[in-house]
Design an enzyme around this catalytic site. Sequence first.
Site, PDB file in Angstrom:
ATOM      1  N   ASP A  65     -80.690  99.658   9.530  1.00  0.00           N
ATOM      2  CA  ASP A  65     -79.958  98.435   9.873  1.00  0.00           C
ATOM      3  C   ASP A  65     -80.830  97.242   9.503  1.00  0.00           C
ATOM      4  OD1 ASP A  65     -78.692  96.272  11.016  1.00  0.00           O
ATOM      5  OD2 ASP A  65     -79.028  96.914  13.095  1.00  0.00           O
ATOM      6  N   CYS A  94     -76.989 111.928   7.406  1.00  0.00           N
ATOM      7  CA  CYS A  94     -77.136 110.886   8.418  1.00  0.00           C
ATOM      8  C   CYS A  94     -76.196 111.106   9.605  1.00  0.00           C
ATOM      9  CB  CYS A  94     -76.853 109.545   7.755  1.00  0.00           C
ATOM     10  SG  CYS A  94     -77.032 108.188   8.872  1.00  0.00           S
ATOM     11  N   ASP A 125     -75.480 102.314  -1.013  1.00  0.00           N
ATOM     12  CA  ASP A 125     -76.433 103.360  -0.628  1.00  0.00           C
ATOM     13  C   ASP A 125     -75.797 104.401   0.302  1.00  0.00           C
ATOM     14  OD1 ASP A 125     -78.611 104.851   0.145  1.00  0.00           O
ATOM     15  OD2 ASP A 125     -79.451 103.313   1.455  1.00  0.00           O
ATOM     16  N   ARG A 176     -88.187 103.343  10.032  1.00  0.00           N
ATOM     17  CA  ARG A 176     -86.871 103.073   9.464  1.00  0.00           C
ATOM     18  C   ARG A 176     -85.856 102.730  10.559  1.00  0.00           C
ATOM     19  NH1 ARG A 176     -82.139 105.454   7.228  1.00  0.00           N
ATOM     20  NH2 ARG A 176     -81.822 104.469   5.207  1.00  0.00           N
TER      21      ARG A 176
HETATM   22  P1  RVP Z   1     -76.731 110.622   0.410  1.00  0.00           P
HETATM   23  O1  RVP Z   1     -76.841 110.239  -1.034  1.00  0.00           O
HETATM   24  O2  RVP Z   1     -75.297 110.667   0.884  1.00  0.00           O
HETATM   25  O3  RVP Z   1     -77.459 111.890   0.726  1.00  0.00           O
HETATM   26  O4  RVP Z   1     -77.390 109.439   1.258  1.00  0.00           O
HETATM   27  C1  RVP Z   1     -78.715 109.016   1.072  1.00  0.00           C
HETATM   28  C2  RVP Z   1     -78.970 107.840   1.969  1.00  0.00           C
HETATM   29  O5  RVP Z   1     -78.880 108.216   3.360  1.00  0.00           O
HETATM   30  C3  RVP Z   1     -80.346 107.226   1.863  1.00  0.00           C
HETATM   31  O6  RVP Z   1     -80.513 106.406   0.750  1.00  0.00           O
HETATM   32  C4  RVP Z   1     -80.474 106.471   3.178  1.00  0.00           C
HETATM   33  O7  RVP Z   1     -79.856 105.202   3.137  1.00  0.00           O
HETATM   34  C5  RVP Z   1     -79.696 107.339   4.136  1.00  0.00           C
HETATM   35  N1  RVP Z   1     -80.562 108.158   4.990  1.00  0.00           N
HETATM   36  C6  RVP Z   1     -81.779 108.690   4.730  1.00  0.00           C
HETATM   37  N2  RVP Z   1     -82.188 109.372   5.818  1.00  0.00           N
HETATM   38  C7  RVP Z   1     -81.200 109.243   6.701  1.00  0.00           C
HETATM   39  C8  RVP Z   1     -81.178 109.796   8.050  1.00  0.00           C
HETATM   40  O8  RVP Z   1     -82.029 110.597   8.423  1.00  0.00           O
HETATM   41  N3  RVP Z   1     -80.221 109.387   8.826  1.00  0.00           N
HETATM   42  N4  RVP Z   1     -80.216 108.519   6.194  1.00  0.00           N
END
Ligand code: RVP
Length: 501
Positions: free
Chosen positions: A264, A319, A358, A418
């Site tokens: 965020d 995520c 992203d 993060r």
């Molecule tokens: P994806 O491509 O859908 O796998 O998403 C990657 C993105 O998810 C990253 O660039 C970041 O913004 C986010 N991310 C990374 N770690 C986590 C988490 O543990 N929640 N989220």
Amino acid sequence: MAYFYSEPSRTFSEYLLVPNLTTKECMPNNVALRTPVVKHKVGEKPELELNIPVASAIMQSVSDSNMAIGLAKCGGISFVFGSQSIQNQAEMVRKVKKYKAGFVASDSNLGPDNTLRDVVNIKERTGHSTIVITEDGTPNGKLLGLVTSRDYRLSRASLDEKVCEFMTPFSQLIYAHEGISLKEANDMIWEHKLNCLPIIDNNDRLVYLVFRKDYDSHKENPNELLDSQKRLVVGAGINTRDYKERVAALVDAGVDLVCIDSSDGYSEWQAETIKWIKDTYNGRVKVGAGNVVEREGFRYLANAGADFIKVGIGGGSICITREQKGIGRGQASSLAEVSAARDEYLKETGIYIPICSDGGIVHDYHIVLALAMGADFVMLGRYFARFDESPTRKIKVGGNFVKEYWGEGSNRARNWQRYDMGGDSKLGFEEGVDSYVPYAGKLKDNLDTTIYKVKSTMCNCGALSISELQQKARLTLVSATSIKEGGAHDVILKENELSSS
Ligand code: RVP
């Protein structure tokens, strides 16, 4: 009273593109995907552009130096993960900047007292048949000779025979000195019918090897993303805690741009970090910020001086932020609002701030949707985690090869910075999972297909560039029933029939 958005939060799979007239010049080969990464005045050339609109995610399981080299060769950019020590991260960046296309650091090295058995072992481990013999057995030791499969006959020789007894010694080697260009090195390779040309410094220490096949591979990558000194371009993730030391080390290592990595980004911490970087480096160091999902967040970071702004909360494949904290927004709705805010800002100031979509890209066509919705480039984690170049283990699960992929907010990565809210230096609860993704082979093979698809869709939309796509795209919402219609339906798939028989 709380504000209620009138529209539901929408995501990529809820949209399709409606074709425009495809003129005869609308062919994939004519589509240019060059795209800006940093803010610039309208009509001026941005200081940094990508040759293809993709970036790899700022994650332990995705972006190390290996991925960064592979992706920059294809024309995109990696942001080396920041959830590691400053020294290690700077070292990864340095490795990418030192990488010279065609010039490789030797990874198969032995000393003169090693044996043929060691040669056989190292060959098995690395798969390389050229072994460099240096005084101390290191990749940059004093060069004493080379061993290739032409130097020994396994059927006749003893495995205990010492390398110094059968290697081609330095006195008989053709080599070159540091500073030679790739073209000159290649000319020597052809002239002397070599497979490999060692490059040494003034003290006869090995610096690089140039292989005949690498010169060809250089030619295979016409999209390579290079800086003004012909070095590969690389980015790096930073946080809002140790940024003063981290940015200094990354700049020293030659990083091309940094990006504040946070789930965020609409925070005073980010504004403070951007200000410090801009003041300290007189605006020379480029910094991306985020992530945001609506207009106010965008404007806040734009006013703080961000060079590009990342969009997306909770859409990443690994995520669970939305489930854990109840914050986030569908990626399509986020992009639509932020790109409108970007255009509004452009009208007011004459400054264009690129935005990066992203997370949540599942299908290749989602990339075109993101671009059509206003993104200048996309960031992908899951997509890149599947390839040989990602830093994680490749293992066999249930008869299939998979690669590990874990979120930065998982207990495995523990990237508390993060998700930092200014309190204790720890991850209070998990916002990501640890998972597997299907192994997919080499980055280049997959990316070539993805990019070809992106270009083909753009041709359907009558667009030869990303900005043209953004102006011309017509997007339609799809109903649940029409989504079903989009896949194969009402037929018996032959694959299923075979696998069940
Ligand atoms: P994806 O491509 O859908 O796998 O998403 C990657 C993105 O998810 C990253 O660039 C970041 O913004 C986010 N991310 C990374 N770690 C986590 C988490 O543990 N929640 N989220």
